[in-house]
Design an enzyme around this catalytic site. Structure first.
Site, PDB file in Angstrom:
ATOM      1  N   LYS A 175       0.941  -1.293  -0.085  1.00  0.00           N
ATOM      2  CA  LYS A 175       0.003   0.069   0.050  1.00  0.00           C
ATOM      3  C   LYS A 175       0.844   1.195  -0.072  1.00  0.00           C
ATOM      4  O   LYS A 175       0.540   2.015  -0.725  1.00  0.00           O
ATOM      5  CB  LYS A 175      -1.055   0.203   1.265  1.00  0.00           C
ATOM      6  CG  LYS A 175      -1.813   1.082   1.326  1.00  0.00           C
ATOM      7  CD  LYS A 175      -2.933   0.882   2.274  1.00  0.00           C
ATOM      8  CE  LYS A 175      -4.097   2.105   2.263  1.00  0.00           C
ATOM      9  NZ  LYS A 175      -5.138   1.885   3.314  1.00  0.00           N
TER      10      LYS A 175
ATOM     11  N   GLU B 239       9.845  -5.911   4.468  1.00  0.00           N
ATOM     12  CA  GLU B 239       9.799  -7.234   4.016  1.00  0.00           C
ATOM     13  C   GLU B 239       9.808  -7.268   2.443  1.00  0.00           C
ATOM     14  O   GLU B 239      10.290  -8.089   1.905  1.00  0.00           O
ATOM     15  CB  GLU B 239       8.976  -8.057   4.810  1.00  0.00           C
ATOM     16  CG  GLU B 239       9.037  -7.899   6.263  1.00  0.00           C
ATOM     17  CD  GLU B 239       8.258  -7.154   7.071  1.00  0.00           C
ATOM     18  OE1 GLU B 239       8.125  -7.226   8.258  1.00  0.00           O
ATOM     19  OE2 GLU B 239       7.633  -6.136   6.529  1.00  0.00           O
TER      20      GLU B 239
ATOM     21  N   GLY C   3      -5.756  -2.933   3.943  1.00  0.00           N
ATOM     22  CA  GLY C   3      -4.791  -3.952   3.753  1.00  0.00           C
ATOM     23  C   GLY C   3      -5.530  -5.425   3.531  1.00  0.00           C
ATOM     24  O   GLY C   3      -5.370  -6.188   2.814  1.00  0.00           O
ATOM     25  N   ARG C   4      -5.978  -5.706   4.930  1.00  0.00           N
ATOM     26  CA  ARG C   4      -6.466  -7.152   5.007  1.00  0.00           C
ATOM     27  C   ARG C   4      -8.049  -7.123   4.106  1.00  0.00           C
ATOM     28  O   ARG C   4      -8.704  -8.164   4.393  1.00  0.00           O
ATOM     29  CB  ARG C   4      -6.812  -7.299   6.464  1.00  0.00           C
ATOM     30  CG  ARG C   4      -7.627  -6.458   7.522  1.00  0.00           C
ATOM     31  CD  ARG C   4      -7.441  -6.601   8.820  1.00  0.00           C
ATOM     32  NE  ARG C   4      -7.936  -5.840   9.625  1.00  0.00           N
ATOM     33  CZ  ARG C   4      -7.452  -4.678  10.095  1.00  0.00           C
ATOM     34  NH1 ARG C   4      -6.162  -4.341   9.270  1.00  0.00           N
ATOM     35  NH2 ARG C   4      -8.014  -3.803  10.768  1.00  0.00           N
TER      36      ARG C   4
ATOM     37  N   GLU D   9      -6.623  -9.217  13.855  1.00  0.00           N
ATOM     38  CA  GLU D   9      -6.050  -7.882  13.548  1.00  0.00           C
ATOM     39  C   GLU D   9      -7.057  -6.869  13.611  1.00  0.00           C
ATOM     40  O   GLU D   9      -6.934  -5.794  13.839  1.00  0.00           O
ATOM     41  CB  GLU D   9      -5.239  -7.934  12.215  1.00  0.00           C
ATOM     42  CG  GLU D   9      -4.435  -6.547  11.931  1.00  0.00           C
ATOM     43  CD  GLU D   9      -3.307  -6.577  10.769  1.00  0.00           C
ATOM     44  OE1 GLU D   9      -3.576  -6.111   9.819  1.00  0.00           O
ATOM     45  OE2 GLU D   9      -2.495  -7.261  11.117  1.00  0.00           O
TER      46      GLU D   9
ATOM     47  N   HIS E 288      -7.359 -36.000  13.244  1.00  0.00           N
ATOM     48  CA  HIS E 288      -6.464 -36.980  13.854  1.00  0.00           C
ATOM     49  C   HIS E 288      -5.300 -36.120  14.668  1.00  0.00           C
ATOM     50  O   HIS E 288      -4.105 -36.686  15.039  1.00  0.00           O
ATOM     51  CB  HIS E 288      -5.698 -37.894  12.962  1.00  0.00           C
ATOM     52  CG  HIS E 288      -6.924 -38.778  12.283  1.00  0.00           C
ATOM     53  ND1 HIS E 288      -6.940 -40.056  12.847  1.00  0.00           N
ATOM     54  CD2 HIS E 288      -7.694 -38.888  11.486  1.00  0.00           C
ATOM     55  CE1 HIS E 288      -8.034 -40.598  12.014  1.00  0.00           C
ATOM     56  NE2 HIS E 288      -8.283 -39.864  10.914  1.00  0.00           N
TER      57      HIS E 288
ATOM     58  N   LYS F 102       7.869  -3.395  14.896  1.00  0.00           N
ATOM     59  CA  LYS F 102       8.340  -2.991  13.630  1.00  0.00           C
ATOM     60  C   LYS F 102       9.392  -1.862  13.875  1.00  0.00           C
ATOM     61  O   LYS F 102      10.744  -1.775  13.412  1.00  0.00           O
ATOM     62  CB  LYS F 102       7.404  -2.488  12.565  1.00  0.00           C
ATOM     63  CG  LYS F 102       6.599  -3.545  11.974  1.00  0.00           C
ATOM     64  CD  LYS F 102       5.581  -3.048  10.974  1.00  0.00           C
ATOM     65  CE  LYS F 102       4.814  -3.756  10.221  1.00  0.00           C
ATOM     66  NZ  LYS F 102       3.799  -3.249   9.188  1.00  0.00           N
TER      67      LYS F 102
END
Length: 505
Positions: A192, A198, A251-252, A337, A368, A478
């Site tokens: 964005k 990263e 963003g999400r 978030e 399982h 961060k």
């Protein structure tokens, strides 16, 4: 919390809480009232909350809570493009990407989509040479949504082989390098702000890999997906290959914007458009349906029942379909978030739990691994089962019959339990679950499934009187990481020792 809302919560806390068996025995119409089908074109999704402890008294009280917390006004503000994220002074206009929202925002989204469609179709026609692979670098919502959609919808017959890389660990990027041919690989950089460390570090490494392997103009192989196009130009991307999206798209919630470029590359534009329309069906339902019939709001009622009234600290999601294996990962970010907050809209401390911890897995593998705790453990965990009537393969239908039989059996077993004279073999039962059953995993139904969860998350935030659209909790780590990179800052003894051992100090 407002006084009016607190009054309703007090009322909810005092209501009787019958067992699931009692609820079914006392109400022959329970299934008809708590299981709803939402049609998405010729397809549909069935939402079944009958195996939760919601009864008429709780539903009525939760509707009072929705009124007390201003659900209708908050919903109207969301779709009107008004400020619903007060800490950052922003609207949240992801629904406009699907054609539902403020007129100007919808038109802007359409223009951005037209630009995106043109680039996607040009690439598919060979305008950038032969393109067999796309490495998409992003993180958080810029990666989780595309990864889920590509994995769910493009397992066979993909027009382009897409690799979504989010982790700064170089091992993740090297895995993509091993299966991609540099001569036929493109890079999509999704950020964005176009400053995410990263993402930009991974992007630089892809540029280096392309150059080292004979691509003379690696930046000519880049498409930028960003709300900061000027920064993408500064980084080296030609402005004709920048796909912008609005600052008001979080963003999400950004899968529907140009962040969905890798999905369109894998599927083709028509399928991406169907995904948008499937989400828009849910948008229109959520916007227009009366609260008593509103599917995402009813899901939020169940969430609040278990988190606030029963003290359940987690919620599990199990996809009984390999194509939806990444759904729990996606929902972790969306829900935790968004609603993992400790203050209200007004900045006051919340007086109870907010978002539960979202976790899950894939059936039948999870049976399982973790279902022992769900059936006989001391933690009560509300479970969502997600499945598709139509299989995603051409093998013997016995595979899918066994898969769905196990899915439905788990919900039945959690509810019914089983008495035994041997305590180790006794199942207490009365454990809640909901089932979300798709007719098939198609672009339209997938879009509807994701949009349902977005609106469910928003409805929970309204009931809790919190802001689901900021995420300051991700920032502090961060900041400290940047301080470490710069050096010269002293930390606690434990951190200092770790930095020294790793050779970073």
């Amino acid at each position: 919390m407002t006084e009016k809302a607190q009054t309703v919560w007090n009322k909810l806390a005092k209501l009787p809480k019958p067992t699931l068996a009692e609820l079914f025995a006392d109400d022959p119409d329970r299934l008809a009232r708590l299981a709803t089908r939402l049609n998405i074109g010729e397809e549909g999704i069935r939402f079944d909350w009958s195996k939760t402890h919601l009864d008429e008294a709780h539903l009525a009280a939760f509707l009072e809570l929705a009124e007390a917390t201003g659900f209708t006004a908050r919903r109207e503000a969301l779709f009107a493009g008004e400020i619903v994220n007060p800490t950052e002074g922003r609207a949240a206009e992801h629904t406009a990407q699907r054609g539902v929202g403020k007129d100007e925002s919808v038109e802007l989204a359409r223009s951005y989509h037209a630009r995106m469609a043109a680039i996607v179709e040009a690439i598919h026609r060979g305008a950038m040479g032969e393109v067999k692979h796309l490495i998409h670098v992003g993180i958080g919502g810029s990666a989780l949504g595309p990864a889920l959609a590509v994995d769910a919808l493009a397992r066979e017959g993909a027009m382009v082989d897409v690799h979504v890389v989010s982790n700064i660990d170089g091992t993740a990027l090297e895995a993509a390098f091993k299966v991609c041919d540099p001569a036929t690989t493109m890079l999509a950089v999704a950020s964005k702000t176009f400053t995410t460390i990263e993402t930009m570090t991974n992007a630089e490494s892809v540029i280096g890999w392309l150059r080292e392997n004979g691509v003379t103009d690696p930046y000519g192989r880049v498409v930028a997906l960003t709300a900061s196009p000027e920064k993408a130009v500064d980084w080296g991307v030609d402005e004709t290959r920048i796909l912008p999206f609005s600052e008001s798209v979080g963003g999400r919630y950004s899968l529907w914007s140009s962040i969905g470029f890798p999905v369109a590359m894998a599927l083709g534009w028509p399928d991406f458009a169907e995904m948008l329309e499937g989400a828009a069906v849910v948008d229109r339902h959520f916007r227009d349906a009366d609260p008593a019939d509103n599917i995402p709001l009813r899901a939020a009622f169940a969430d609040q029942f278990y988190t606030r009234l029963r003290g359940c600290q987690t919620r599990a999601v199990f996809a009984y379909d390999e194509r939806l294996a990444l759904l729990p990962d996606y929902l972790q970010q969306l829900e935790m978030e968004s609603n993992g907050k400790s203050v209200t809209f007004d900045g006051d401390a919340v007086d109870g739990p907010t978002a539960p911890i979202t976790w899950g897995g894939v059936g039948t593998d999870a049976q399982h691994a973790v279902f022992q705790l769900l059936h006989q453990g001391t933690n009560i965990v509300p479970v969502d089962f997600v499945a598709s009537i139509a299989p995603g393969h051409d093998l013997d239908l016995a595979h899918h019959r066994i898969l769905l039989s196990n899915c439905f059996a788990q919900g039945a077993a959690l509810m019914a339990g089983k008495a035994s004279s041997d305590p180790a073999r006794a199942y207490p039962g009365d454990r809640p679950s909901a089932t979300i059953l798709l007719d098939e995993v198609s672009p339209a139904s997938f879009g509807a499934l994701v949009a349902f969860h977005e609106h469910r998350t928003f409805a929970n935030a309204v009931l809790l009187e919190i802001n689901p659209f900021d995420q300051f909790g991700v920032e502090l780590g961060k900041v400290i990481a940047k301080q470490i990179e710069k050096g010269g800052t002293t930390f606690d003894p434990s951190t200092e020792a770790l930095l020294e051992l790793a050779g970073i100090a």
